[in-house]
Each structure stands twice: as structure tokens, then as C-alpha cells.
Design a protein around this motif. Structure first.
Motif, mmCIF file in Angstrom:
data_model
loop_
_atom_site.group_PDB
_atom_site.id
_atom_site.type_symbol
_atom_site.label_atom_id
_atom_site.label_comp_id
_atom_site.label_asym_id
_atom_site.label_seq_id
_atom_site.Cartn_x
_atom_site.Cartn_y
_atom_site.Cartn_z
ATOM 1 N N GLU A 4 0.826 -1.202 0.000
ATOM 2 C CA GLU A 4 0.000 0.000 0.000
ATOM 3 C C GLU A 4 0.864 1.256 0.000
ATOM 4 O O GLU A 4 0.576 2.236 -0.689
ATOM 5 C CB GLU A 4 -0.921 -0.004 1.223
ATOM 6 N N ARG A 7 2.258 1.729 -3.455
ATOM 7 C CA ARG A 7 1.216 2.233 -4.363
ATOM 8 C C ARG A 7 1.000 3.728 -4.144
ATOM 9 O O ARG A 7 0.877 4.506 -5.093
ATOM 10 C CB ARG A 7 -0.088 1.478 -4.153
ATOM 11 N N ASN A 8 0.974 4.165 -2.899
ATOM 12 C CA ASN A 8 0.768 5.584 -2.606
ATOM 13 C C ASN A 8 1.908 6.433 -3.147
ATOM 14 O O ASN A 8 1.698 7.571 -3.581
ATOM 15 C CB ASN A 8 0.615 5.792 -1.098
ATOM 16 N N GLU A 9 3.128 5.919 -3.111
ATOM 17 C CA GLU A 9 4.263 6.644 -3.677
ATOM 18 C C GLU A 9 4.119 6.801 -5.186
ATOM 19 O O GLU A 9 4.405 7.858 -5.740
ATOM 20 C CB GLU A 9 5.569 5.917 -3.348
ATOM 21 N N LEU A 11 1.272 6.799 -6.824
ATOM 22 C CA LEU A 11 0.168 7.729 -7.044
ATOM 23 C C LEU A 11 0.630 9.166 -6.879
ATOM 24 O O LEU A 11 0.229 10.059 -7.637
ATOM 25 C CB LEU A 11 -0.970 7.436 -6.064
ATOM 26 N N GLU A 12 1.468 9.428 -5.896
ATOM 27 C CA GLU A 12 1.949 10.781 -5.653
ATOM 28 C C GLU A 12 2.800 11.278 -6.819
ATOM 29 O O GLU A 12 2.676 12.415 -7.260
ATOM 30 C CB GLU A 12 2.749 10.823 -4.352
ATOM 31 N N HIS A 206 -9.499 5.448 -5.900
ATOM 32 C CA HIS A 206 -8.638 5.084 -4.773
ATOM 33 C C HIS A 206 -8.087 6.338 -4.098
ATOM 34 O O HIS A 206 -8.069 6.457 -2.860
ATOM 35 C CB HIS A 206 -7.493 4.191 -5.259
ATOM 36 N N SER A 207 -7.638 7.297 -4.907
ATOM 37 C CA SER A 207 -7.085 8.539 -4.373
ATOM 38 C C SER A 207 -8.132 9.334 -3.607
ATOM 39 O O SER A 207 -7.861 9.853 -2.514
ATOM 40 C CB SER A 207 -6.522 9.373 -5.529
ATOM 41 N N ALA A 210 -9.078 7.548 -0.260
ATOM 42 C CA ALA A 210 -7.982 7.655 0.705
ATOM 43 C C ALA A 210 -7.937 9.041 1.328
ATOM 44 O O ALA A 210 -7.702 9.188 2.534
ATOM 45 C CB ALA A 210 -6.653 7.324 0.031
ATOM 46 N N ARG A 211 -8.180 10.075 0.539
ATOM 47 C CA ARG A 211 -8.145 11.442 1.057
ATOM 48 C C ARG A 211 -9.314 11.732 1.995
ATOM 49 O O ARG A 211 -9.263 12.660 2.791
ATOM 50 C CB ARG A 211 -8.144 12.442 -0.101
#
Length: 239
Positions: A4, A7-9, A11-12, A206-207, A210-211
Motif C-alpha cells: 500500500e 502504491r501511494n508513492e 500515485l503521488e 482510490h485517491s 484515501a483522502r
């Protein structure tokens, strides 16, 4: 948790690029749409001209929808939260996207279902992306069931959910389902298995989730695809 974080990295990183492209592209589309509207008024007597202008405008609107997803996905897409009636939002989004198709839908909402504490425009994108994903997976012929229930967590969860009140949504379609070997990739940027998809719908969803402090994931299913979305409920807890 490591997967996870990775994945967030990703996405950023993609979000920074996507935000810059979306802002510039959206400015261009604004000019296109404005001129097309004027063009249609200048030549009202030509059916051929009107048809072409209408098609061009339709394409530009679709492109603007894509840039809105890019903007939401980028760093500039912080949600502006307010109390949102959950069942009403689900009904409106599903009915709008499935109108005229061969896909039937049903919504099963728990009595006294809580409202969401969410950005209504952004969360409409989440629902819209999931409904559109199901529609395309079923080739516009099948059924989609959406269920909504209240959920209370007394302790933080490993998935990243804090203690508190949530609304749990399940989207179950009657399509072919998602193979296990790609289930972990469906939220990655630009990953898609269909010609019509651009690969940003589930990534954007997903973004957004998550926010908002929620989670979205795929659950095992005997038939079709089953998506779970857990979103914070409004503080009042009223429908």
C-alpha cells in the motif's frame, strides 16, 4: 502495508505530472467549448453543421471529464467536505450512468442509513467510476447491486481506518469478474484491460477515498466483481 505504501508513492509521483497536464488541457478545452457554442448559433440552418458541432462539443465535454479526474488525482484535489445523503447520491449516479443501457441496478440501503462526510462532487466520481466499470465489464447487459450499511469501529483497523462511524458500500456486478492475478493492479495508474477504458477511473477513486479517510478494495466473489468502499459517516449520523 508495504504494498500500500509503494502504491501511494506511485500515485503521488504520477499525480504531480497529471495535475500540470490537467490544468493546461482544461484551459484549452474551455476555449473549444465556448467557440463551439457560438459556432452552433451562427449556422442554425445547416443540420450537417449542427450535428458536427454537437459531436465536437460532446467529445470536448468527455475530455474535460478526464481532466477533472486528473485534477482530483493530483495534489490539488483536496476534498471540500459536507454532509451528503448517501442513498440519494447512489441513486442519482447509478440512474444517470445506466439510463438507456441493458444493465439493471438495485440499491439496498439499511434503514436509518447515515449520511457521508464527503466532497459530493468527488465522491460522485467514485460511484460513477465503479458503476461505469461494472457497465463496461458486463458489455452493457447484466445487473448491478449496490448495498449500503452503517458500520462502527471501536478500534483502529490494519487497513488504515481510524475508530469511528462509517458507511460501508458494496458494488456487486454479474460480469466475468476480475482475475486474481490482476486484482492487485486494478488501482494502478493507467492499468486497464478494456479498449474503452483510459486506466484512471479506479486510480482516481482510490485517491479520492484515501483522502477522505476511507478505503476501497476488491473482495473475493463467486460471480462478478465485488468492490467494497468504506467512507466516514457524517458527525450527525442522520440520513
Amino acid at each position: 502495508l508495504e504494498a500500500e505504501a509503494a502504491r501511494n508513492e506511485r500515485l503521488e509521483s504520477v499525480g504531480v505530472l497529471a495535475g500540470g497536464i490537467a490544468h493546461d488541457f482544461n484551459n484549452i478545452l474551455t476555449g473549444i467549448l465556448a467557440n463551439l457554442s457560438l459556432l452552433k448559433m451562427e449556422k442554425p440552418g445547416s443540420p450537417r453543421f449542427s450535428d458536427l458541432a454537437a459531436e465536437a462539443e460532446k467529445a470536448a465535454v468527455s475530455a474535460r471529464h478526464l481532466t477533472n479526474q486528473l485534477l482530483t488525482f493530483s495534489q490539488g484535489g483536496a476534498p471540500v467536505k459536507r454532509t451528503v445523503p448517501t442513498a440519494e447520491l447512489l441513486e442519482q449516479a447509478a440512474r444517470f450512468l445506466l439510463r438507456g443501457s441493458g444493465v439493471s441496478f438495485s440499491i439496498e440501503a439499511e434503514p436509518e442509513l447515515w449520511s457521508l462526510e464527503a466532497d459530493p462532487e468527488q465522491f460522485s466520481q467514485v460511484v460513477g467510476n465503479l458503476v461505469l466499470n461494472a457497465k463496461q465489464a458486463m458489455n452493457e447487459s447484466g445487473s448491478l447491486n449496490i448495498s449500503a450499511s452503517n458500520m462502527t469501529l471501536d478500534l483502529p483497523q490494519e487497513e488504515g481506518l481510524a475508530a469511528g462511524r462509517y458507511v460501508r458500500l458494496l458494488f456487486q456486478d454479474s460480469g466475468p469478474g476480475i482475475p486474481l492475478d490482476i486484482a492487485d493492479r486494478v488501482f494502478d495508474p493507467y492499468f486497464t484491460t478494456r479498449e474503452k477504458g483510459h486506466g484512471l477511473g479506479l486510480t482516481t477513486s482510490h485517491s479520492i477515498v484515501a483522502r477522505h479517510g476511507g478505503i476501497i478494495r476488491i473482495l473475493p466473489s463467486q460471480k462478478g466483481a465485488l468492490f467494497e468502499v468504506v467512507m466516514p459517516a457524517a458527525g450527525s449520523g442522520t440520513p
